[in-house]
Design an enzyme around this catalytic site. Structure first.
Site, PDB file in Angstrom:
ATOM      1  N   GLN A 125      35.578  44.008  31.899  1.00 13.08           N
ATOM      2  CA  GLN A 125      34.527  43.028  31.606  1.00 13.08           C
ATOM      3  C   GLN A 125      33.714  42.721  32.859  1.00 13.08           C
ATOM      4  O   GLN A 125      34.246  42.144  33.807  1.00 13.08           O
ATOM      5  CB  GLN A 125      35.162  41.729  31.102  1.00 13.08           C
ATOM      6  N   GLU A 243      37.464  36.059  23.319  1.00 11.91           N
ATOM      7  CA  GLU A 243      38.341  35.976  24.494  1.00 11.91           C
ATOM      8  C   GLU A 243      39.081  34.632  24.488  1.00 11.91           C
ATOM      9  O   GLU A 243      40.285  34.568  24.697  1.00 11.91           O
ATOM     10  CB  GLU A 243      37.509  36.130  25.779  1.00 11.91           C
TER      11      GLU A 243
HETATM   12  C1  LIG Z   1      42.985  36.228  36.129  1.00 14.04           C
HETATM   13  C2  LIG Z   1      41.490  36.295  36.127  1.00 14.04           C
HETATM   14  C3  LIG Z   1      40.878  37.384  35.558  1.00 14.04           C
HETATM   15  C4  LIG Z   1      39.491  37.462  35.543  1.00 14.04           C
HETATM   16  N1  LIG Z   1      38.925  38.583  34.999  1.00 14.04           N
HETATM   17  C5  LIG Z   1      37.591  38.662  34.924  1.00 14.04           C
HETATM   18  C6  LIG Z   1      36.987  39.825  34.372  1.00 14.04           C
HETATM   19  O1  LIG Z   1      37.670  40.779  33.979  1.00 14.04           O
HETATM   20  N2  LIG Z   1      35.659  39.879  34.310  1.00 14.04           N
HETATM   21  C7  LIG Z   1      34.859  38.865  34.739  1.00 14.04           C
HETATM   22  O2  LIG Z   1      33.651  38.966  34.593  1.00 14.04           O
HETATM   23  N3  LIG Z   1      35.396  37.748  35.319  1.00 14.04           N
HETATM   24  C8  LIG Z   1      36.741  37.637  35.420  1.00 14.04           C
HETATM   25  N4  LIG Z   1      37.314  36.529  36.005  1.00 14.04           N
HETATM   26  C9  LIG Z   1      36.448  35.522  36.623  1.00 14.04           C
HETATM   27  C10 LIG Z   1      36.375  34.208  35.878  1.00 14.04           C
HETATM   28  O3  LIG Z   1      35.672  34.348  34.669  1.00 14.04           O
HETATM   29  C11 LIG Z   1      35.693  33.199  36.828  1.00 14.04           C
HETATM   30  O4  LIG Z   1      36.546  33.040  37.944  1.00 14.04           O
HETATM   31  C12 LIG Z   1      35.491  31.859  36.161  1.00 14.04           C
HETATM   32  O5  LIG Z   1      34.513  31.943  35.157  1.00 14.04           O
HETATM   33  C13 LIG Z   1      35.058  30.788  37.184  1.00 14.04           C
HETATM   34  O6  LIG Z   1      33.980  31.210  37.944  1.00 14.04           O
HETATM   35  P1  LIG Z   1      34.016  31.128  39.546  1.00 14.04           P
HETATM   36  O7  LIG Z   1      35.279  31.750  40.013  1.00 14.04           O
HETATM   37  O8  LIG Z   1      32.717  31.687  40.030  1.00 14.04           O
HETATM   38  O9  LIG Z   1      34.101  29.570  39.899  1.00 14.04           O
HETATM   39  P2  LIG Z   1      32.891  28.543  39.931  1.00 14.04           P
HETATM   40  O10 LIG Z   1      32.095  28.659  38.688  1.00 14.04           O
HETATM   41  O11 LIG Z   1      32.175  28.674  41.229  1.00 14.04           O
HETATM   42  O12 LIG Z   1      33.668  27.153  39.892  1.00 14.04           O
HETATM   43  C14 LIG Z   1      34.209  26.536  41.068  1.00 14.04           C
HETATM   44  C15 LIG Z   1      34.779  25.170  40.650  1.00 14.04           C
HETATM   45  O13 LIG Z   1      33.717  24.327  40.174  1.00 14.04           O
HETATM   46  C16 LIG Z   1      34.011  23.841  38.874  1.00 14.04           C
HETATM   47  N5  LIG Z   1      32.803  23.770  38.053  1.00 14.04           N
HETATM   48  C17 LIG Z   1      31.804  24.716  37.978  1.00 14.04           C
HETATM   49  N6  LIG Z   1      30.868  24.298  37.107  1.00 14.04           N
HETATM   50  C18 LIG Z   1      31.262  23.100  36.611  1.00 14.04           C
HETATM   51  C19 LIG Z   1      30.728  22.202  35.663  1.00 14.04           C
HETATM   52  N7  LIG Z   1      29.576  22.450  35.034  1.00 14.04           N
HETATM   53  N8  LIG Z   1      31.423  21.063  35.378  1.00 14.04           N
HETATM   54  C20 LIG Z   1      32.600  20.790  36.016  1.00 14.04           C
HETATM   55  N9  LIG Z   1      33.160  21.619  36.940  1.00 14.04           N
HETATM   56  C21 LIG Z   1      32.513  22.751  37.224  1.00 14.04           C
HETATM   57  C22 LIG Z   1      34.941  24.892  38.286  1.00 14.04           C
HETATM   58  O14 LIG Z   1      35.753  24.333  37.249  1.00 14.04           O
HETATM   59  C23 LIG Z   1      35.782  25.286  39.503  1.00 14.04           C
HETATM   60  O15 LIG Z   1      36.826  24.372  39.718  1.00 14.04           O
HETATM   61  C24 LIG Z   1      38.695  36.427  36.090  1.00 14.04           C
HETATM   62  C25 LIG Z   1      39.317  35.341  36.694  1.00 14.04           C
HETATM   63  C26 LIG Z   1      40.707  35.275  36.731  1.00 14.04           C
HETATM   64  C27 LIG Z   1      41.346  34.098  37.401  1.00 14.04           C
END
Ligand SMILES: Cc1cc2nc3c(=O)[nH]c(=O)nc-3n(C[C@H](O)[C@H](O)[C@H](O)COP(=O)(O)OP(=O)(O)OC[C@H]3O[C@@H](n4cnc5c(N)ncnc54)[C@H](O)[C@@H]3O)c2cc1C
Length: 389
Positions: A125, A243
């Site tokens: 993905q 998902e």
């Molecule tokens: C085990 C695992 C597998 C994954 N596999 C995939 C994959 O195969 N493909 C893929 O595309 N992605 C994948 N991901 C990524 C995952 O989708 C993202 O890590 C997730 O969507 C969060 O985005 P970020 O890490 O950029 O954090 P950010 O969006 O930068 O968030 C940082 C912090 O801010 C908080 N935050 C952000 N926006 C808000 C809001 N509006 N209100 C309140 N709090 C907020 C979040 O909750 C978090 O605590 C995976 C992640 C994990 C842990």
């Protein structure tokens, strides 16, 4: 209201239990590397050949055409039998395939669905980017139309199993002038296309589950766009509904088995004074609370499935399950470390034992949408509270 399984469902459960008892592989599942891919695909193939792949998928695409309740029964028996994690087949089986069933054209469905079920192709993905995780619609990977192709440039991150994948469900920006939710397309990207470069990232559990993926003038046929150009946000929401809605059903159901294993462990292990860990009031109280909460999770899973059966697709309430399951998993594995004491520091591999899964449990409130994002969805779309401005 009848909360029991029907006689046909009970017969189905017996059949599933019998097959799993004979066929679940007893070898250890490799936690990484090409051996892990081979293991996962071989196990998928074995399930397909015996007619157990795609239980709720339509028969015309190689599935069994059965109900989501039968799918749930399969997962319950699967967990009880100690069958292996779905592994590299997660995306294809649990959201890539279902997205194609709901949104793909006939060529796209015929090209991929049966192959996913047979364990002939692995999907990953490509949604998240360094600047677009929770705020997915901010994604910047660009695709420009040239003739009958898209030419893609940009970067994705946290792409699970990208190094083992044949295809990717990839979100790209095809209209940079449009409002951010409107200029996105959902594309099938062949991971062997020139210009795709994959760089694995080591996790704190010690394996290489995720990757960065770079796109440098990657040519993809326009025919690989699913659901129409600039219509990718709608298709991506369908992917996320699978998902978040049914993708983790197997793991929700498996939590009950994991908890019972922890209760057994607490009955076997002793503290420094030779007293059984389960005789410690605090540990016993926490285990009892977890057993009650896991039972609540199971009831909520049943309620969610029966709602999906009536409505056809998973709804926003799936976020309640996803959040609750993530938090419960974290508490269960944290408690396992108290039961193990200093022995928790000795860990074998990232997926067996207790310490590897404890480390992995942190990801349960990040992947597929963080806890905060799930809470926002519950507040706005389930409870109807005012939206953030
Ligand atoms: C085990 C695992 C597998 C994954 N596999 C995939 C994959 O195969 N493909 C893929 O595309 N992605 C994948 N991901 C990524 C995952 O989708 C993202 O890590 C997730 O969507 C969060 O985005 P970020 O890490 O950029 O954090 P950010 O969006 O930068 O968030 C940082 C912090 O801010 C908080 N935050 C952000 N926006 C808000 C809001 N509006 N209100 C309140 N709090 C907020 C979040 O909750 C978090 O605590 C995976 C992640 C994990 C842990």
């Amino acid at each position: 209201m009848n909360l029991d399984f029907s006689p046909a469902e009970k017969r189905f459960r017996e059949e599933v239990r019998g097959w799993l008892a004979e066929n679940v592989p007893h070898e250890h599942r490799p936690a990484d590397g090409a051996e892990m891919r081979d293991f996962d695909l071989a196990w998928q193939r074995r399930q397909y050949e015996a007619g157990w792949a795609g239980i709720a998928w339509p028969t015309e695409y190689g599935g069994r055409g059965l109900s989501t309740i039968q799918q749930l029964i399969w997962y319950e028996e699967y967990a009880r039998a100690g069958a292996p994690y779905v592994g590299v087949n997660f995306v294809g089986l649990l959201h890539g395939g279902p997205t194609l069933i709901a949104n793909g054209d006939e060529t796209q469905k015929n090209d991929h669905l049966a192959r996913i079920l047979k364990g002939d192709e692995v999907w990953c993905q490509g949604f998240s980017e360094p600047g677009a995780g929770s705020d997915l619609a901010s994604l910047r990977t660009r695709a420009v139309i040239e003739g009958d192709e898209l030419v893609i440039n940009g970067q994705k991150i946290w792409t699970s199993f990208a190094q083992w994948a044949d295809y990717q469900e990839l979100l790209v920006r095809t209209d940079p002038e449009a409002p951010k939710h409107k200029g996105i397309s959902w594309v099938i990207c062949d991971m062997k296309t020139p210009g795709v470069r994959v760089r694995p990232i080591k996790t704190m559990a010690g394996n290489y589950e995720y990757c960065e993926v770079f796109y440098d003038d990657v040519h993809v046929p326009l025919a690989n766009i699913v659901g129409g150009i600039n219509n990718g946000w709608r298709v991506a929401m369908s992917t996320l509904s699978f998902e978040r809605g049914t993708g983790f059903m197997a793991e929700q159901v498996a939590l009950a088995t994991e908890l019972e294993a922890l209760i057994t462990l607490a009955g076997e292990r002793t503290d420094v004074r030779g007293r059984k860990m389960i005789a410690d009031d605090e540990i016993a109280r926490k285990l009892a609370m977890l057993r009650a909460e896991v039972a609540a999770l199971q009831s909520m899973t049943y309620a969610g499935i029966s709602l999906n059966e009536r409505r056809g697709t998973p709804g926003a309430e799936a976020s309640i399950l996803r959040l609750y399951h993530g938090l419960l998993t974290q508490r269960l594995y944290k408690l396992s470390l108290s039961v193990l004491g200093a022995d928790a520091l000795e860990r074998s591999d990232p997926e067996s034992g207790w310490t590897g899964p404890y480390l992995y449990s942190f990801s349960r409130t990040i992947g597929g949408g963080t806890a905060e994002i799930q809470r926002n969805i519950i507040a706005e779309r389930v409870l109807g509270l005012p939206r953030r401005s």
